[in-house]
Motif scaffolding. Structure first.
Motif, PDB file in Angstrom:
ATOM      1  N   ARG A 140       0.819  -1.213   0.000  1.00 11.93           N
ATOM      2  CA  ARG A 140       0.000   0.000   0.000  1.00 11.93           C
ATOM      3  C   ARG A 140       0.851   1.259   0.000  1.00 11.93           C
ATOM      4  O   ARG A 140       0.402   2.321  -0.398  1.00 11.93           O
ATOM      5  CB  ARG A 140      -0.922  -0.011   1.224  1.00 11.93           C
ATOM      6  CG  ARG A 140      -1.835  -1.208   1.247  1.00 11.93           C
ATOM      7  CD  ARG A 140      -2.388  -1.464   2.612  1.00 11.93           C
ATOM      8  NE  ARG A 140      -3.623  -0.711   2.800  1.00 11.93           N
ATOM      9  CZ  ARG A 140      -4.269  -0.661   3.940  1.00 11.93           C
ATOM     10  NH1 ARG A 140      -3.795  -1.288   4.993  1.00 11.93           N
ATOM     11  NH2 ARG A 140      -5.380   0.021   4.044  1.00 11.93           N
ATOM     12  N   GLU A 145      -2.342   2.468  -5.765  1.00 13.13           N
ATOM     13  CA  GLU A 145      -3.457   1.870  -5.024  1.00 13.13           C
ATOM     14  C   GLU A 145      -4.057   0.654  -5.729  1.00 13.13           C
ATOM     15  O   GLU A 145      -4.263  -0.382  -5.117  1.00 13.13           O
ATOM     16  CB  GLU A 145      -4.545   2.920  -4.790  1.00 13.13           C
ATOM     17  CG  GLU A 145      -5.671   2.424  -3.920  1.00 13.13           C
ATOM     18  CD  GLU A 145      -6.692   3.505  -3.626  1.00 13.13           C
ATOM     19  OE1 GLU A 145      -7.805   3.149  -3.237  1.00 13.13           O
ATOM     20  OE2 GLU A 145      -6.381   4.702  -3.807  1.00 13.13           O
ATOM     21  N   ARG A 146      -4.311   0.772  -7.015  1.00 11.85           N
ATOM     22  CA  ARG A 146      -4.939  -0.350  -7.748  1.00 11.85           C
ATOM     23  C   ARG A 146      -3.992  -1.549  -7.805  1.00 11.85           C
ATOM     24  O   ARG A 146      -4.406  -2.678  -7.616  1.00 11.85           O
ATOM     25  CB  ARG A 146      -5.336   0.098  -9.143  1.00 11.85           C
ATOM     26  CG  ARG A 146      -6.073  -0.974  -9.892  1.00 11.85           C
ATOM     27  CD  ARG A 146      -6.559  -0.465 -11.229  1.00 11.85           C
ATOM     28  NE  ARG A 146      -7.060  -1.575 -12.006  1.00 11.85           N
ATOM     29  CZ  ARG A 146      -8.298  -1.686 -12.412  1.00 11.85           C
ATOM     30  NH1 ARG A 146      -9.161  -0.732 -12.151  1.00 11.85           N
ATOM     31  NH2 ARG A 146      -8.662  -2.718 -13.114  1.00 11.85           N
ATOM     32  N   ALA A 149      -3.877  -3.290  -4.472  1.00 11.98           N
ATOM     33  CA  ALA A 149      -5.087  -4.061  -4.217  1.00 11.98           C
ATOM     34  C   ALA A 149      -5.063  -5.394  -4.956  1.00 11.98           C
ATOM     35  O   ALA A 149      -5.512  -6.409  -4.419  1.00 11.98           O
ATOM     36  CB  ALA A 149      -6.315  -3.257  -4.619  1.00 11.98           C
ATOM     37  N   ILE A 150      -4.504  -5.422  -6.148  1.00  7.93           N
ATOM     38  CA  ILE A 150      -4.497  -6.637  -6.957  1.00  7.93           C
ATOM     39  C   ILE A 150      -3.310  -7.543  -6.595  1.00  7.93           C
ATOM     40  O   ILE A 150      -3.463  -8.739  -6.410  1.00  7.93           O
ATOM     41  CB  ILE A 150      -4.439  -6.287  -8.460  1.00  7.93           C
ATOM     42  CG1 ILE A 150      -5.729  -5.569  -8.861  1.00  7.93           C
ATOM     43  CG2 ILE A 150      -4.220  -7.530  -9.304  1.00  7.93           C
ATOM     44  CD1 ILE A 150      -5.674  -4.933 -10.233  1.00  7.93           C
TER      45      ILE A 150
END
Length: 152
Positions: A140, A145-146, A149-150
């Motif tokens: 993080r 951000e994306r 998250a993945i």
């Protein structure tokens, strides 16, 4: 009479899984790191390659040093919680390979050369690949951000 439910506060419900993932990541990642270190620096690449060749691993000259580097670097990344999902998935698959090539024929118990130890490592890595690093991973911080998250 109404039955009163005693629930834990939300802060505990959301934190405990993250702390559990931190413990799992640190221990499993450290073990993978140590295995990579051992293959590279204690057994050496030629020694590890010879052992892989003896076990019947295809392309042992490529697989042995590659796996040693992946275990060393990947173990460190798992401890940090960076790129945890893909690294842990790869390590889980590699442990299944280790079980198939080196341990399955010896039965279950590790003291007889069996697969119990690599099964636990495979399960730990698979759990990290599924769950991601949790709140205390550094993805993080270091990834967009994306991507965090993945990839975790």
């Amino acid at each position: 009479m109404s039955e009163q439910r005693h629930e834990r506060p939300d802060r505990w419900r959301s934190t405990n899984p993250d702390l559990a993932l931190l413990v799992l990541r640190v221990v499993a990642g450290a073990v993978f790191f140590a295995h990579g270190f051992q293959k590279l620096f204690l057994f050496t690449v030629p020694g590890t390659t010879a052992a892989f060749t003896e076990m019947g691993v295809p392309l042992a000259g490529v697989v042995a040093p590659s796996l040693a580097i992946v275990e060393l670097v990947g173990g460190g990344l798992i401890v940090l919680g960076v790129l945890s999902r893909p690294v842990a998935a790869f390590l889980a698959v590699s442990m299944v390979g280790a079980a198939a090539f080196a341990h399955l024929g010896a039965g279950f118990w590790v003291d007889e050369g069996g697969f119990e130890y690599v099964a636990v490592l495979a399960a730990a890595a698979a759990a990290i690949a599924i769950a991601g690093p949790g709140r205390y991973g550094l993805s993080r911080v270091v990834l967009p951000e994306r991507a965090a998250a993945i990839l975790g």
